[in-house]
Scaffold this motif. Structure first.
Motif, PDB file in Angstrom:
ATOM      1  N   THR A  58      -6.581  -1.527  -1.658  1.00 40.73           N
ATOM      2  CA  THR A  58      -5.864  -1.909  -0.510  1.00 40.73           C
ATOM      3  C   THR A  58      -5.674  -1.065   0.635  1.00 40.73           C
ATOM      4  O   THR A  58      -5.591  -1.405   1.938  1.00 40.73           O
ATOM      5  CB  THR A  58      -4.243  -2.145  -1.157  1.00 40.73           C
ATOM      6  N   PHE A  59      -5.990   0.295   0.523  1.00 39.25           N
ATOM      7  CA  PHE A  59      -6.015   1.256   1.678  1.00 39.25           C
ATOM      8  C   PHE A  59      -7.004   0.956   2.406  1.00 39.25           C
ATOM      9  O   PHE A  59      -7.251   1.219   3.831  1.00 39.25           O
ATOM     10  CB  PHE A  59      -5.580   2.615   1.030  1.00 39.25           C
ATOM     11  N   THR A  77       0.853  -1.208   0.090  1.00 41.21           N
ATOM     12  CA  THR A  77      -0.076  -0.095  -0.150  1.00 41.21           C
ATOM     13  C   THR A  77       0.952   1.307   0.123  1.00 41.21           C
ATOM     14  O   THR A  77       0.660   2.051  -0.838  1.00 41.21           O
ATOM     15  CB  THR A  77      -0.973  -0.020   1.246  1.00 41.21           C
TER      16      THR A  77
END
Length: 471
Positions: free
Chosen positions: A380-381, A274
């Protein structure tokens, strides 16, 4: 049976959780408090990141070599990442002992003051080496503050979330990243348009003289709004429960390293891909996108876009960052954090391998690169706002999640722009090795996810009887 096993079993037992507790703060206040603080913090961070590309190589590091000046600027950009774990330790200690509210206010004030002071710094031409020294000090203060901000905001969101919606609530502090990026770069874009340059690869003289200072000074207004919101918060039921039961730790840091070191390691590697993707798409891309196609001696070739054009393209990509951050929360609540992130991380690996074909396909290819990269970034974050805090019980949650998040910033964000420029140079101006670097880091994250277990059903009201994560 060990305390970790006991807690893990209680996390999945229907009788362990009981009825959902009444939130200590109204939903709107939780969302706004977690969102506005990280928006301000990321705004301040992005203001520096943009200035590190546009301004600081000219005003604070006039070496005579464009690449060396850029690397020097990025090195100080990375210095803040080194300060972030220290901020996580200090603010985490305060947050786990004295509560989330006062700690978050302190982190916000620290970041705001440091950012404002950068806006009034003298340059190298005025005071010589003192100018970059002061910039380093204030940059370290920014990193120190951000080290305490994120985990506190994530806890405000997730500790006040309704049952089954922790990941969705956890996306609201994550939204601060794309919103802060848009505000920071939008403001720089407006100033650059008002102070135009005849050379698309260089800011105008007026911009270098005083225009760049405006976004730093503007942070005072945003901090005032953030303080007003955060001062109205009350503590979450999870922290209040831990306090009433006398389970707060005298030294949360010692407990985290003694009892939850596996969670620290896994959390650090969960965030690695990330961070690398984040800073390649926001910081390195601005350098690569603006570099002339036919570079002068001592500089590296790039895409040749003007600053205004490429920032508008970046903002277009960041919109996908925000949208997919929000979408990732319900997905992670439905399918689990681990399953969602395994697929997304596999996508990041593939994305790193196709950088050259995409970036060689003209405007459409570059836009596809930005959209895909930022969409993956959001996916992803977003779940990290719930995943990292779920690794730890309430009485060490601020410290544990903060250390994992911010130690990963050293392995990923601190060195990513610097390594990217070096690989860009090693590739003779091609970004091929930069993409390979991203894929390699994503492989490490994928391994960490594969050896971990799901956390979405852990008992979030666990006050510290044992590990709240089943690993």
């Amino acid at each position: 049976m060990s305390s970790s096993t006991t807690a893990a079993a209680s996390a999945t037992s229907p009788s362990a959780t009981g009825p959902a507790p009444t939130p200590a703060n109204p939903r709107g206040r939780v969302i706004l408090a977690s969102l506005i603080g990280t928006t301000i913090e990321f705004y301040d961070f992005y203001v520096y990141a943009t200035a590190a590309v546009l301004v600081f190589p000219h005003l604070f590091f006039p070496t005579g070599d464009a690449t060396t000046a850029l690397l020097s600027s990025f090195a100080i950009f990375g210095a803040a990442m080194v300060a972030r774990p220290l901020g996580a330790v200090v603010f985490g200690h305060l947050g786990d002992k004295h509560g989330r509210k006062a700690t978050l206010v302190g982190a916000l004030l620290t970041m705001g003051i440091a950012t404002f002071l950068i806006g009034v710094l003298p340059t190298y031409a005025a005071v010589g080496w003192v100018a970059p020294l002061l910039l380093v000090i204030l940059r370290l203060a920014q990193g120190f503050a951000l080290g305490g901000e994120w985990s506190g905001a994530a806890l405000v969101a997730t500790e006040n979330a309704p049952a089954g919606k922790r990941a969705w609530y956890g996306t609201f502090p994550q939204l601060g990243a794309p919103i802060g990026f848009i505000i920071a770069n939008g403001l720089f874009l407006i100033i650059a348009a008002a102070l135009p340059s005849d050379d698309p690869s260089m800011p105008s003289q007026a911009f270098l003289d005083w225009g760049w200072r405006i976004p730093f000074l503007f942070s005072v207004v945003m901090v005032a709004v953030g303080l007003w919101v955060r001062l109205r918060l009350v503590e979450s039921s999870a922290f209040s429960k831990a306090s009433k039961q006398g389970r707060l730790k005298r030294l949360p840091l010692a407990s985290v390293f003694t009892d939850y070191w596996k969670q620290l390691i896994l959390g650090t590697f969960f965030m690695l891909a990330t961070y690398v993707l984040f800073y390649l798409m926001t910081t390195f891309s601005l350098s690569y996108g603006r570099a002339p196609v036919e570079a002068a001696e001592g500089a590296l070739p790039g895409l040749g876009y003007s600053y205004q054009t490429f920032v508008l393209m970046l903002i277009g990509g960041v919109l996908f960052f925000g949208v997919f951050t929000l979408l990732s929360g319900p997905w992670a609540d439905r399918w689990g954090r681990r399953r969602t992130l395994i697929w997304v991380t596999a996508g990041i690996i593939v994305f790193g391998l196709v950088w050259v074909p995409l970036l060689s396909a003209g405007f459409a290819g570059v836009m596809a690169w930005l959209v895909i990269g930022f969409a993956l970034m959001g996916m992803t974050f977003g779940p990290m706002g719930a995943l990292l805090p779920e690794l730890f019980p309430t009485n060490v949650r601020y410290t544990g999640s903060g250390i994992s998040y911010n130690v990963s910033s050293i392995l990923g964000a601190a060195v990513a722009p610097f390594i990217a420029v070096a690989l860009w140079q090693a590739g003779g101006g091609s970004p091929f090795w930069v993409g390979i670097y991203l894929s390699s880091m994503a492989v490490l994250t994928l391994i960490a996810l594969l050896v971990s277990k799901e956390t979405k059903d852990v008992d979030y009201e666990d006050a510290g009887l044992g590990s709240s994560a089943t690993l």
